[in-house]
Design a protein around this motif. Structure first.
Motif, PDB file in Angstrom:
ATOM      1  N   GLU A 245       0.918  -1.160   0.124  1.00  0.00           N
ATOM      2  CA  GLU A 245      -0.024   0.057  -0.118  1.00  0.00           C
ATOM      3  C   GLU A 245       0.882   1.191  -0.001  1.00  0.00           C
ATOM      4  N   LEU A 246       2.002   1.338   0.818  1.00  0.00           N
ATOM      5  CA  LEU A 246       2.702   2.645   0.737  1.00  0.00           C
ATOM      6  C   LEU A 246       3.523   2.615  -0.347  1.00  0.00           C
ATOM      7  N   LEU A 247       4.148   1.589  -0.907  1.00  0.00           N
ATOM      8  CA  LEU A 247       4.894   1.621  -2.132  1.00  0.00           C
ATOM      9  C   LEU A 247       4.103   2.225  -3.145  1.00  0.00           C
ATOM     10  N   ARG A 248       2.702   1.603  -3.349  1.00  0.00           N
ATOM     11  CA  ARG A 248       1.879   2.254  -4.491  1.00  0.00           C
ATOM     12  C   ARG A 248       1.589   3.586  -4.300  1.00  0.00           C
ATOM     13  N   ALA A 249       1.468   3.961  -2.866  1.00  0.00           N
ATOM     14  CA  ALA A 249       1.386   5.627  -2.590  1.00  0.00           C
ATOM     15  C   ALA A 249       2.545   6.208  -3.200  1.00  0.00           C
ATOM     16  N   SER A 250       3.577   5.826  -2.705  1.00  0.00           N
ATOM     17  CA  SER A 250       5.173   6.743  -3.099  1.00  0.00           C
ATOM     18  C   SER A 250       5.135   6.612  -4.758  1.00  0.00           C
ATOM     19  N   LEU A 251       4.718   5.575  -5.310  1.00  0.00           N
ATOM     20  CA  LEU A 251       4.897   5.505  -6.899  1.00  0.00           C
ATOM     21  C   LEU A 251       3.795   6.532  -7.404  1.00  0.00           C
ATOM     22  N   ARG A 252       2.601   6.600  -6.962  1.00  0.00           N
ATOM     23  CA  ARG A 252       1.882   7.392  -7.362  1.00  0.00           C
ATOM     24  C   ARG A 252       2.141   8.803  -7.389  1.00  0.00           C
ATOM     25  N   ASP A 253       2.884   9.232  -6.239  1.00  0.00           N
ATOM     26  CA  ASP A 253       3.167  10.427  -6.335  1.00  0.00           C
ATOM     27  C   ASP A 253       4.366  11.039  -6.950  1.00  0.00           C
ATOM     28  N   ARG A 254       5.269   9.887  -7.520  1.00  0.00           N
ATOM     29  CA  ARG A 254       6.282  10.377  -8.344  1.00  0.00           C
ATOM     30  C   ARG A 254       5.919   9.856  -9.819  1.00  0.00           C
ATOM     31  N   LEU A 255       4.826   9.393 -10.056  1.00  0.00           N
ATOM     32  CA  LEU A 255       4.596   9.023 -11.728  1.00  0.00           C
ATOM     33  C   LEU A 255       3.427   9.985 -12.249  1.00  0.00           C
ATOM     34  N   ARG A 256       3.993  11.141 -12.343  1.00  0.00           N
ATOM     35  CA  ARG A 256       3.078  12.051 -13.074  1.00  0.00           C
ATOM     36  C   ARG A 256       3.129  12.372 -14.738  1.00  0.00           C
ATOM     37  N   THR A 257       3.860  11.139 -15.052  1.00  0.00           N
ATOM     38  CA  THR A 257       4.207  11.070 -16.471  1.00  0.00           C
ATOM     39  C   THR A 257       3.725   9.732 -16.976  1.00  0.00           C
ATOM     40  N   ARG A 258       3.568   9.769 -18.135  1.00  0.00           N
ATOM     41  CA  ARG A 258       3.491   8.244 -18.837  1.00  0.00           C
ATOM     42  C   ARG A 258       4.812   7.723 -19.271  1.00  0.00           C
ATOM     43  N   ARG A 259       5.713   8.259 -19.405  1.00  0.00           N
ATOM     44  CA  ARG A 259       7.040   7.939 -20.074  1.00  0.00           C
ATOM     45  C   ARG A 259       7.939   7.716 -18.838  1.00  0.00           C
ATOM     46  N   VAL A 260       8.301   6.444 -18.243  1.00  0.00           N
ATOM     47  CA  VAL A 260       9.329   6.223 -17.222  1.00  0.00           C
ATOM     48  C   VAL A 260      10.021   5.002 -17.635  1.00  0.00           C
ATOM     49  N   ARG A 282      -0.642   1.330 -15.203  1.00  0.00           N
ATOM     50  CA  ARG A 282      -1.811   0.969 -15.870  1.00  0.00           C
ATOM     51  C   ARG A 282      -2.993   1.260 -15.051  1.00  0.00           C
ATOM     52  N   GLU A 283      -2.768   1.597 -13.831  1.00  0.00           N
ATOM     53  CA  GLU A 283      -4.177   2.051 -13.042  1.00  0.00           C
ATOM     54  C   GLU A 283      -4.379   3.675 -13.317  1.00  0.00           C
ATOM     55  N   GLN A 284      -3.562   4.222 -14.104  1.00  0.00           N
ATOM     56  CA  GLN A 284      -3.505   5.658 -14.128  1.00  0.00           C
ATOM     57  C   GLN A 284      -3.962   6.066 -15.680  1.00  0.00           C
ATOM     58  N   SER A 285      -3.540   5.098 -16.710  1.00  0.00           N
ATOM     59  CA  SER A 285      -3.617   5.441 -18.020  1.00  0.00           C
ATOM     60  C   SER A 285      -3.733   4.149 -18.710  1.00  0.00           C
TER      61      SER A 285
END
Length: 603
Positions: A245-260, A282-285
């Motif tokens: 849960e915490l790792l997903r929250a961390s990544l959501r905050d750090r992934l504001r782009t679709r190219r990673v 995949r959850e975001q786009s």
């Protein structure tokens, strides 16, 4: 990623527009997409912007809400929804849904003053000018992931997130700070958190803020990594669920782009980032690009990273790019490399090779994920954990810890540690460098510095002293600033999801037995997401040094001493042919300093 500079003339003199323009232009490597300059009476702001999101419009920096306060920053504010809720509860209404990070910081300052830092999560460095109070308020994030430098010279205060930018100010001298040079030569990095290699330029330490009002300045620490009690859940699955849960929250905050892209070795940490990042994207786009980047050696040294990283890439069905490093420009071609770094580095060719590869990769992705963190945070400190349970008379928990450690690992608890202690011979250690200039060594108390660092002292944490204190080690600042510089020169940004404060505190609070042994917490959390061969793989140290193999084949670089080097080093005592990899690493430092001194003089 962006660059910023602020000049405050305390005596009320107008800011030199030409100087501010030059300083802002020097930041273009950090922000090639847009540069902006603004002067408000005796205060000047410069900002250079690099677009790391999918927005088309650059943020408006320097930023103000009503002209009473201005801010420039390199910042990513995390947990934005929670912060907006807190701001609205304090009367900050009308916050746009797409408010920029600098707007959230400025609104937080409006609501809580300098205590706003208690409400922030994320990576940030900022300079905020409160015009009504004639106050400059600056801060750096909790772990120091974003750099921050400042100089107080005469009647001027100058701050920036780029050291070279400050050197353009005419009041800042080129005089070196000898203790910082001493630390570099002894350890490879400056161990003073508030100094740089230049006498007039200071570094704001992590988790610190500074305020200038008139001719007075104050600096204070606003945060210290807490020492939490070990967590105890009823079910084993709760530990891995919370980690996920915490790792997903961390990544959501750090992934504001679709190219990673993910720096992915064949170990469990970086492959975990790749798997969870894919799920979050995949959850975001429905449309995104995720690829792995793996450094490998095919000939120089034994290397299994290609095999294990390839297994994960196939499993996740993501493309993988291999950075084959056997033939990269290296110390064997020392004099053929042209590279500039703000402070000395021990291996300029390796720095240049890293930037060159990252620049090629940045054409496909400007955000890179780095998996540092779990090695420290999940250190297996079983002795202290057992002592803690015994001191609290938690006999039931001790029995449960011993049995779960045995059942989950299927090995006798502590056996690997006991066997390692029993079978390990004397460890090779670095010696005090004989090539230091004796007068310089005496002036900077180099032997005292050396012996102080050799004494291993555990931190104050009662259960996790090594893991907890490890995050205040100087190597983190060196790592973060190396990452920041390499990324800036490549027009990219490197992010550290495992060092999200929520996740970091959690990893430091999980019971060492069984969850820290062989990083069981991560392996259990990923048991359905990664190939079993990777989950079963144990962490192994690098058995050989690629650079040492190059030296053995091509010889050690020849030193052509720059005159300034003699102040610090006796070149005649530097070994012409280092006998071990440890001796080679030490001998590279005076060569790196020599290259840097020549470059500084040329500039």
């Amino acid at each position: 990623m962006s660059g910023f500079v602020t000049i405050v003339n305390v005596d009320g003199a107008p800011v030199d527009r030409d100087l501010l323009d030059r300083m802002t232009q020097s930041l273009a490597f950090r922000g090639p997409d847009a540069q902006c300059v603004r002067i408000v009476n005796d205060v000047g702001f410069g900002h250079a912007f690099l677009d790391l999101t999918d927005r088309l419009d650059p943020p408006n920096q320097p930023f103000t809400l009503d002209g009473t306060a201005w801010i420039v920053a390199d910042a990513r504010v995390d947990a934005r929804a929670d912060l907006v809720t807190q701001l609205r509860a304090c009367g900050q209404h009308g916050i746009p849904s797409e408010a920029s990070d600098v707007e959230l910081i400025l609104r937080s300052y409006r609501a809580w003053g300098e205590d706003c830092l208690q409400h922030f999560l994320g990576d940030f460095a900022f300079a905020l000018w409160d015009h009504a109070r004639r106050r400059l308020f600056c801060a750096r994030d909790h772990l120091g992931i974003k750099p921050f430098f400042y100089a107080e010279r005469g009647s001027s205060v100058v701050v920036s997130n780029a050291l070279d930018c400050l050197r353009l100010h005419p009041l800042v001298s080129r005089d070196l700070h000898e203790p910082a040079i001493a630390d570099f030569l002894l350890f490879g990095a400056n161990h003073e958190p508030d100094t740089t290699s230049f006498r007039d330029i200071r570094r704001l330490p992590p988790a610190h803020c500074m305020t200038w009002t008139g001719e007075t300045s104050t600096r204070r620490r606003y945060w210290t990594l807490p020492m939490d009690e070990p967590l105890h859940f009823k079910r084993a699955g709760e530990y891995t669920d919370r980690f996920h849960e915490l790792l997903r929250a961390s990544l959501r905050d750090r992934l504001r782009t679709r190219r990673v892209a993910v720096f992915m070795s064949g170990g469990v940490d970086s492959t975990t980032l790749a798997a969870v990042a894919q799920s979050v994207l995949r959850e975001q786009s429905n449309s995104f690009s995720l690829q792995a980047v793996t450094s490998v050696y095919d000939r120089l040294i034994p290397d299994r990273e290609r095999h294990y990283a390839g297994l994960v890439a196939d499993h996740l069905k993501i493309p993988i790019r291999f950075d084959v490093r056997d033939d990269e420009v290296s110390i064997a071609q020392w004099d053929q490399v042209s590279v500039h770094t703000p402070e000395p580095v021990d291996n300029p060719p390796a720095c240049a090779a890293s930037v060159a590869f990252l620049t090629r990769m940045a054409a496909d992705a400007r955000v890179f994920l780095y998996g540092e963190g779990p090695d420290n945070a999940l250190r297996y400190e079983w002795r202290r954990y057992i002592a803690h349970l015994l001191s609290r008379r938690h006999i039931g928990r001790l029995a449960a810890a011993l049995s779960s450690d045995l059942l989950m690992h299927r090995r006798v608890p502590f056996w690997s540690s006991i066997r390692r202690i029993a079978t390990s011979g004397p460890q090779a250690v670095e010696s005090f460098p004989p090539w230091l200039n004796e007068e310089f060594a005496a002036r900077c108390a180099c032997r005292e510095r050396w012996h102080s660092r050799q004494r291993s002292a555990s931190g104050p944490h009662p259960v996790r002293p090594l893991g907890h204190s490890g995050f205040s080690d100087a190597r983190w600042q060196a790592l973060f600033e190396d990452c920041d510089l390499s990324a800036a020169l490549s027009h990219a940004d490197i992010r550290h999801p495992f060092l999200d404060l929520r996740l970091l505190r959690y990893m430091l609070a999980v019971p060492a037995m069984p969850w820290c042994r062989n990083k069981l917490l991560v392996r259990r959390a990923m048991r359905t997401a990664l190939p079993p061969q990777v989950l079963r793989r144990r962490k192994s140290s690098v058995a050989a040094s690629a650079d040492f193999e190059r030296v053995k084949a091509a010889g050690f670089p020849r030193l052509a001493p720059f005159p300034d080097l003699m102040t610090f080093v006796n070149p005649a005592k530097i070994p012409a042919a280092p006998r071990t990899a440890i001796e080679m690493r030490a001998a590279l430092r005076p060569l790196g300093l020599n290259t840097w001194l020549r470059d500084v003089n040329r500039r």
